[in-house]
Design a protein around this motif. Structure first.
Motif, PDB file in Angstrom:
ATOM      1  N   GLY A  12      52.040  48.736  42.576  1.00 43.51           N
ATOM      2  CA  GLY A  12      50.594  49.026  42.176  1.00 43.51           C
ATOM      3  C   GLY A  12      50.215  50.479  43.095  1.00 43.51           C
ATOM      4  O   GLY A  12      48.882  50.348  43.336  1.00 43.51           O
ATOM      5  N   VAL A  13      51.033  51.304  43.170  1.00 45.21           N
ATOM      6  CA  VAL A  13      50.749  52.395  44.011  1.00 45.21           C
ATOM      7  C   VAL A  13      49.650  53.303  43.271  1.00 45.21           C
ATOM      8  O   VAL A  13      49.915  53.270  41.954  1.00 45.21           O
ATOM      9  CB  VAL A  13      51.776  53.501  44.354  1.00 45.21           C
ATOM     10  N   GLU A  14      48.678  54.320  43.807  1.00 41.28           N
ATOM     11  CA  GLU A  14      47.912  54.894  43.194  1.00 41.28           C
ATOM     12  C   GLU A  14      48.646  56.282  42.493  1.00 41.28           C
ATOM     13  O   GLU A  14      49.460  56.800  43.004  1.00 41.28           O
ATOM     14  CB  GLU A  14      46.777  55.460  44.040  1.00 41.28           C
ATOM     15  N   ILE A  15      48.047  56.597  41.248  1.00 43.35           N
ATOM     16  CA  ILE A  15      48.305  57.743  40.614  1.00 43.35           C
ATOM     17  C   ILE A  15      47.281  58.529  40.910  1.00 43.35           C
ATOM     18  O   ILE A  15      46.338  58.463  40.343  1.00 43.35           O
ATOM     19  CB  ILE A  15      48.530  57.410  39.168  1.00 43.35           C
ATOM     20  N   VAL A  16      47.584  59.925  41.259  1.00 44.93           N
ATOM     21  CA  VAL A  16      46.548  61.015  41.467  1.00 44.93           C
ATOM     22  C   VAL A  16      47.115  62.256  40.664  1.00 44.93           C
ATOM     23  O   VAL A  16      48.352  62.726  40.352  1.00 44.93           O
ATOM     24  CB  VAL A  16      46.469  61.097  43.008  1.00 44.93           C
ATOM     25  N   GLY A  17      46.157  62.860  40.180  1.00 44.85           N
ATOM     26  CA  GLY A  17      46.398  64.194  39.556  1.00 44.85           C
ATOM     27  C   GLY A  17      46.799  63.880  38.015  1.00 44.85           C
ATOM     28  O   GLY A  17      46.981  62.758  37.802  1.00 44.85           O
ATOM     29  N   PRO A  18      46.788  64.923  37.114  1.00 48.17           N
ATOM     30  CA  PRO A  18      46.436  66.363  37.489  1.00 48.17           C
ATOM     31  C   PRO A  18      45.001  66.641  37.776  1.00 48.17           C
ATOM     32  O   PRO A  18      44.125  65.746  38.149  1.00 48.17           O
ATOM     33  CB  PRO A  18      47.193  67.088  36.386  1.00 48.17           C
ATOM     34  N   HIS A  19      44.769  67.844  37.457  1.00 43.36           N
ATOM     35  CA  HIS A  19      43.063  68.185  37.398  1.00 43.36           C
ATOM     36  C   HIS A  19      42.553  67.505  35.910  1.00 43.36           C
ATOM     37  O   HIS A  19      43.274  67.446  34.900  1.00 43.36           O
ATOM     38  CB  HIS A  19      43.085  69.815  37.425  1.00 43.36           C
ATOM     39  N   LYS A  20      41.324  67.351  35.945  1.00 37.44           N
ATOM     40  CA  LYS A  20      40.625  66.601  34.779  1.00 37.44           C
ATOM     41  C   LYS A  20      40.883  67.298  33.595  1.00 37.44           C
ATOM     42  O   LYS A  20      40.635  66.645  32.433  1.00 37.44           O
ATOM     43  CB  LYS A  20      39.230  66.268  35.278  1.00 37.44           C
ATOM     44  N   ASP A  21      41.061  68.794  33.456  1.00 32.75           N
ATOM     45  CA  ASP A  21      40.984  69.404  32.441  1.00 32.75           C
ATOM     46  C   ASP A  21      42.122  69.261  31.557  1.00 32.75           C
ATOM     47  O   ASP A  21      42.387  69.362  30.385  1.00 32.75           O
ATOM     48  CB  ASP A  21      41.200  70.918  32.511  1.00 32.75           C
ATOM     49  N   LEU A  71      64.873  55.711  39.214  1.00 28.45           N
ATOM     50  CA  LEU A  71      63.871  56.242  40.316  1.00 28.45           C
ATOM     51  C   LEU A  71      63.565  55.304  41.210  1.00 28.45           C
ATOM     52  O   LEU A  71      63.758  55.346  42.545  1.00 28.45           O
ATOM     53  CB  LEU A  71      62.671  56.812  39.798  1.00 28.45           C
ATOM     54  N   GLU A  72      63.473  54.207  40.661  1.00 27.78           N
ATOM     55  CA  GLU A  72      63.238  52.798  41.580  1.00 27.78           C
ATOM     56  C   GLU A  72      64.412  52.673  42.539  1.00 27.78           C
ATOM     57  O   GLU A  72      64.123  52.389  43.715  1.00 27.78           O
ATOM     58  CB  GLU A  72      62.753  51.570  40.619  1.00 27.78           C
ATOM     59  N   MET A  73      65.598  52.525  41.762  1.00 26.59           N
ATOM     60  CA  MET A  73      66.822  52.289  42.806  1.00 26.59           C
ATOM     61  C   MET A  73      67.006  53.480  44.042  1.00 26.59           C
ATOM     62  O   MET A  73      67.263  53.045  45.012  1.00 26.59           O
ATOM     63  CB  MET A  73      67.945  52.361  41.875  1.00 26.59           C
ATOM     64  N   LEU A  74      66.777  54.634  43.428  1.00 27.38           N
ATOM     65  CA  LEU A  74      66.929  55.776  44.511  1.00 27.38           C
ATOM     66  C   LEU A  74      65.742  55.707  45.584  1.00 27.38           C
ATOM     67  O   LEU A  74      66.242  55.929  46.848  1.00 27.38           O
ATOM     68  CB  LEU A  74      66.953  57.225  43.822  1.00 27.38           C
ATOM     69  N   ILE A  75      64.678  55.173  45.108  1.00 24.04           N
ATOM     70  CA  ILE A  75      63.539  55.044  46.256  1.00 24.04           C
ATOM     71  C   ILE A  75      63.832  54.100  47.324  1.00 24.04           C
ATOM     72  O   ILE A  75      63.884  54.308  48.547  1.00 24.04           O
ATOM     73  CB  ILE A  75      62.122  54.726  45.406  1.00 24.04           C
ATOM     74  N   ASN A  76      64.372  52.942  46.794  1.00 25.65           N
ATOM     75  CA  ASN A  76      65.069  51.705  47.624  1.00 25.65           C
ATOM     76  C   ASN A  76      65.869  52.378  48.524  1.00 25.65           C
ATOM     77  O   ASN A  76      66.293  52.052  49.681  1.00 25.65           O
ATOM     78  CB  ASN A  76      65.177  50.667  46.828  1.00 25.65           C
ATOM     79  N   GLU A  77      67.210  52.900  47.894  1.00 20.34           N
ATOM     80  CA  GLU A  77      68.262  53.477  48.516  1.00 20.34           C
ATOM     81  C   GLU A  77      67.837  54.540  49.901  1.00 20.34           C
ATOM     82  O   GLU A  77      68.431  54.397  50.782  1.00 20.34           O
ATOM     83  CB  GLU A  77      69.139  54.318  47.726  1.00 20.34           C
ATOM     84  N   GLY A  99      55.583  60.429  31.641  1.00 23.00           N
ATOM     85  CA  GLY A  99      56.284  59.242  30.726  1.00 23.00           C
ATOM     86  C   GLY A  99      56.237  58.109  31.586  1.00 23.00           C
ATOM     87  O   GLY A  99      56.182  56.767  31.233  1.00 23.00           O
ATOM     88  N   GLY A 100      56.920  58.036  32.763  1.00 20.02           N
ATOM     89  CA  GLY A 100      57.258  57.003  33.579  1.00 20.02           C
ATOM     90  C   GLY A 100      56.326  56.569  34.476  1.00 20.02           C
ATOM     91  O   GLY A 100      56.543  55.587  35.364  1.00 20.02           O
ATOM     92  N   THR A 101      55.023  57.242  34.404  1.00 22.06           N
ATOM     93  CA  THR A 101      54.402  57.002  35.672  1.00 22.06           C
ATOM     94  C   THR A 101      53.691  55.468  35.924  1.00 22.06           C
ATOM     95  O   THR A 101      53.792  54.977  36.869  1.00 22.06           O
ATOM     96  CB  THR A 101      53.104  57.939  35.596  1.00 22.06           C
ATOM     97  N   GLU A 102      53.035  54.756  34.745  1.00 24.12           N
ATOM     98  CA  GLU A 102      52.690  53.597  34.997  1.00 24.12           C
ATOM     99  C   GLU A 102      53.626  52.682  35.166  1.00 24.12           C
ATOM    100  O   GLU A 102      53.364  51.685  36.076  1.00 24.12           O
ATOM    101  CB  GLU A 102      51.667  53.397  33.549  1.00 24.12           C
ATOM    102  N   PRO A 103      54.693  52.536  34.333  1.00 22.54           N
ATOM    103  CA  PRO A 103      55.725  51.365  34.788  1.00 22.54           C
ATOM    104  C   PRO A 103      56.187  51.814  36.312  1.00 22.54           C
ATOM    105  O   PRO A 103      56.534  50.751  37.091  1.00 22.54           O
ATOM    106  CB  PRO A 103      56.908  51.832  33.727  1.00 22.54           C
ATOM    107  N   LEU A 104      56.406  52.776  36.806  1.00 22.77           N
ATOM    108  CA  LEU A 104      56.745  53.192  38.228  1.00 22.77           C
ATOM    109  C   LEU A 104      55.819  52.600  39.125  1.00 22.77           C
ATOM    110  O   LEU A 104      56.108  52.089  40.112  1.00 22.77           O
ATOM    111  CB  LEU A 104      57.142  54.596  38.296  1.00 22.77           C
ATOM    112  N   GLN A 108      53.557  50.245  38.875  1.00 25.68           N
ATOM    113  CA  GLN A 108      53.753  48.943  38.747  1.00 25.68           C
ATOM    114  C   GLN A 108      54.767  48.317  39.566  1.00 25.68           C
ATOM    115  O   GLN A 108      54.871  47.374  40.482  1.00 25.68           O
ATOM    116  CB  GLN A 108      53.655  48.244  37.303  1.00 25.68           C
ATOM    117  N   ALA A 109      55.937  48.861  39.333  1.00 25.09           N
ATOM    118  CA  ALA A 109      57.297  48.470  40.127  1.00 25.09           C
ATOM    119  C   ALA A 109      57.306  48.693  41.406  1.00 25.09           C
ATOM    120  O   ALA A 109      57.975  47.928  42.364  1.00 25.09           O
ATOM    121  CB  ALA A 109      58.670  49.445  39.261  1.00 25.09           C
ATOM    122  N   LEU A 110      56.504  49.613  41.992  1.00 27.90           N
ATOM    123  CA  LEU A 110      56.153  49.920  43.371  1.00 27.90           C
ATOM    124  C   LEU A 110      54.885  49.010  43.965  1.00 27.90           C
ATOM    125  O   LEU A 110      54.551  49.452  45.152  1.00 27.90           O
ATOM    126  CB  LEU A 110      56.257  51.463  43.744  1.00 27.90           C
TER     127      LEU A 110
END
Length: 218
Positions: free
Chosen positions: A76-85, A40-46, A65-70, A72-74
């Motif tokens: 420290g972009v913010e993670i939003v969602g899902p709904h709190k339920d 994902l990181e490579m494609l985003i850069n490409e 599953g890859g949310t936190e590592p991605l 950090q790799a980007l």
């Protein structure tokens, strides 16, 4: 000015992660980064996309599953969602990892939970947040009215619907979410599901055996 996107199947579950961006500003979001972070990181850069948020439709491991590592790799972009339920799913990620034989994923909370009526902004694009429980109680869908495009996670598929046999899933709630929240957006809306090929709401209303307008009486 238009909304562009590229779908990247990730993990052994072939989950459709989507890189979505404004082609005028190149700002964008990543929807459901379930894994395969290096790819994902490579494609985003490409692509040259400046990611401003990672957006989660629901708390299942193959979508988050890859949310936190991605993040950090980007940088420290913010993670939003899902709904709190869906917090109970995110807090149970270690157990989900073991159950599905995925790499160990630690529990986390997003920087911001999403609610019905929230808006996701990137560049000159805006996407509406629609709360669509049933597959999970905190599932959300992202909809661009301008592009007539929706990212629906595991609510609806080409020819099928999301499973409802997981904890706090509910079949009737899911059918109601699809018919009362998605169908009014228009038959011409194209959607990217969490797995499998794209479709349109009109096509599913005509032929999907679970939610078609005219169910055959066999």
């Amino acid at each position: 000015m238009s909304l562009k996107y590229q779908v990247v199947p990730v993990t052994s579950f072939s989950q459709n992660c989507s890189i979505v961006w404004c082609d005028e500003t190149m700002e964008g979001i990543v929807v459901d980064p379930g894994g395969d972070v290096k790819q994902l990181e490579m494609l985003i850069n490409e692509l040259g996309v400046k990611v401003v948020n990672l957006v989660l439709t629901h708390g299942h491991l193959d979508h988050v599953g890859g949310t936190e590592p991605l993040a950090q790799a980007l940088g420290g972009v913010e993670i939003v969602g899902p709904h709190k339920d869906d917090n109970f799913w995110l807090q149970g990620l270690e157990g989900q990892s073991q159950m599905f034989g995925f790499p160990l994923t630690q529990a986390f909370e997003p920087n911001k939970w999403l609610e019905e009526g929230d808006k996701i902004h990137f560049g000159k694009q805006v996407m509406d947040v629609i709360h669509t429980p049933g597959h999970t109680p905190g599932h959300v869908v992202l909809f661009s009215e301008e592009a007539k495009l929706a990212f629906v996670g595991d609510v609806l598929f080409n020819g099928s619907i999301g499973r409802t046999d997981f904890p706090k899933g509910d079949f009737n709630t899911l059918i109601n979410s699809i018919k009362s929240k998605l169908w009014p957006l228009g038959k011409d809306v194209r959607f990217v599901p969490g797995h499998g090929p794209e479709s349109t709401f009109g096509h599913e209303r005509a032929s999907n055996p679970f939610v078609a307008d005219e169910m055959p009486l066999y």
